[in-house]
Design an enzyme around this catalytic site. Structure first.
Site, PDB file in Angstrom:
ATOM      1  N   ARG A  31     -29.704  35.117  65.359  1.00 27.50           N
ATOM      2  CA  ARG A  31     -29.021  36.383  65.062  1.00 27.50           C
ATOM      3  C   ARG A  31     -28.021  36.765  66.140  1.00 27.50           C
ATOM      4  NH1 ARG A  31     -30.868  41.056  66.881  1.00 27.50           N
ATOM      5  NH2 ARG A  31     -30.682  42.062  64.837  1.00 27.50           N
ATOM      6  N   ASP A  58     -29.266  46.328  70.096  1.00 25.05           N
ATOM      7  CA  ASP A  58     -30.687  46.214  69.791  1.00 25.05           C
ATOM      8  C   ASP A  58     -31.548  46.659  70.971  1.00 25.05           C
ATOM      9  OD1 ASP A  58     -30.465  45.257  67.240  1.00 25.05           O
ATOM     10  OD2 ASP A  58     -30.513  43.152  67.823  1.00 25.05           O
ATOM     11  N   PRO A 113     -49.023  28.789  74.927  1.00 22.75           N
ATOM     12  CA  PRO A 113     -49.476  30.053  75.519  1.00 22.75           C
ATOM     13  C   PRO A 113     -49.387  30.070  77.039  1.00 22.75           C
ATOM     14  CG  PRO A 113     -51.339  28.786  74.680  1.00 22.75           C
ATOM     15  CD  PRO A 113     -50.100  28.115  74.182  1.00 22.75           C
ATOM     16  N   GLU A 137     -56.130  20.929  70.858  1.00 22.87           N
ATOM     17  CA  GLU A 137     -56.435  21.540  72.151  1.00 22.87           C
ATOM     18  C   GLU A 137     -55.196  21.695  73.032  1.00 22.87           C
ATOM     19  OE1 GLU A 137     -58.757  23.381  74.977  1.00 22.87           O
ATOM     20  OE2 GLU A 137     -59.191  22.865  72.892  1.00 22.87           O
TER      21      GLU A 137
END
Length: 246
Positions: free
Chosen positions: A153, A168, A88, A115
């Protein structure tokens, strides 16, 4: 492309790697996937991969040794794979990053739990840290699946229509235009006349305008870096003016 995933839960990838685009990429010889349990590389009788953090604190921290040894084992001789830490704290994942990674021959994803990682993994092992959004998941596995799918892809020959990836959302810097299919009139809801006109120049112009409008409505932040013509910028100014009048 070779894609290896280091995880404590390799079974999570069984369905992902054997379905949809991932399966097609394998069948076409465009990609090879492997999920490896890095616990197998842990030293000692009990194969421990985590320990308490120095200095105290909540949670457990992944030890560096299993990850360093696993990556060393997965590398081909003399190659330099992209080693991606799912975290993150990492760089926000974008289509531009997917296109960059699609040019590589070998990707290794590190998926942690607990953690966090020993900081020496960040400093001396990985080449990239990637986050798929500003939220926290139980582990890095779901994020690795997202990134791998987005990258695979884009490999030449994977999609049935080579133009699909190019058109896209985000590939052009804006959101994609609306799509319609048969019937032309569904319960009184009709397809825009221009799309059934056969005039491809007008269709392309309509699609570009609707892409611009959708981006302006939903993700105006993307317009700050989009490659726009002067006429398109005038359209945006007009829409902004009309919005203020409502």
């Amino acid at each position: 492309m070779k894609i290896d995933v280091l995880t404590l839960f390799p079974e999570m990838f069984e369905g992902v790697f054997s379905s949809s685009i991932m399966k097609k990429a394998t069948e076409k010889g465009k990609a090879a996937f492997r999920a490896v349990n890095f616990r197998d590389y842990a030293e000692g009788k009990h194969k421990v991969v985590d320990d308490y953090p120095y200095g105290g604190g909540a949670g457990m921290v992944l030890k560096p040794q299993p990850l360093f040894d696993a990556v060393a084992d997965l590398k081909r001789s003399a190659e330099q794979p992209r080693i991606i830490l799912m975290c993150p704290q990492g760089e926000r994942f974008t289509q531009t990053k997917a296109e960059e990674l699609a040019g590589e021959d070998h990707l290794i994803f590190l998926c942690g739990h607990y953690e966090g990682y020993d900081e020496r993994v960040r400093e001396h092992l990985v080449t990239d840290e990637i986050s798929i959004g500003d939220y926290v998941l139980t582990g890095g596995e779901l994020g690795a699946m997202v990134v791998a799918d987005s990258v695979v892809r884009l490999l030449p020959g994977v999609l049935g229509n080579e133009d699909s990836a190019v058109k896209d959302s985000f590939s052009s810097g804006m959101l994609e235009h609306p799509h319609y299919t048969r019937p032309a009139d569904f319960r009184g809801m009709k397809v825009p006349d221009v799309l059934v006109s056969g005039n491809h120049k007008h269709i392309d112009e309509w699609r570009r305008t609707e892409s611009l409008r959708r981006t302006w409505e939903r993700r105006p932040d993307l317009l700050n870096t989009a490659d726009l013509t002067e006429k398109e910028r005038e359209k945006i100014n007009q829409w902004n003016h009309e919005k203020k009048l409502i």
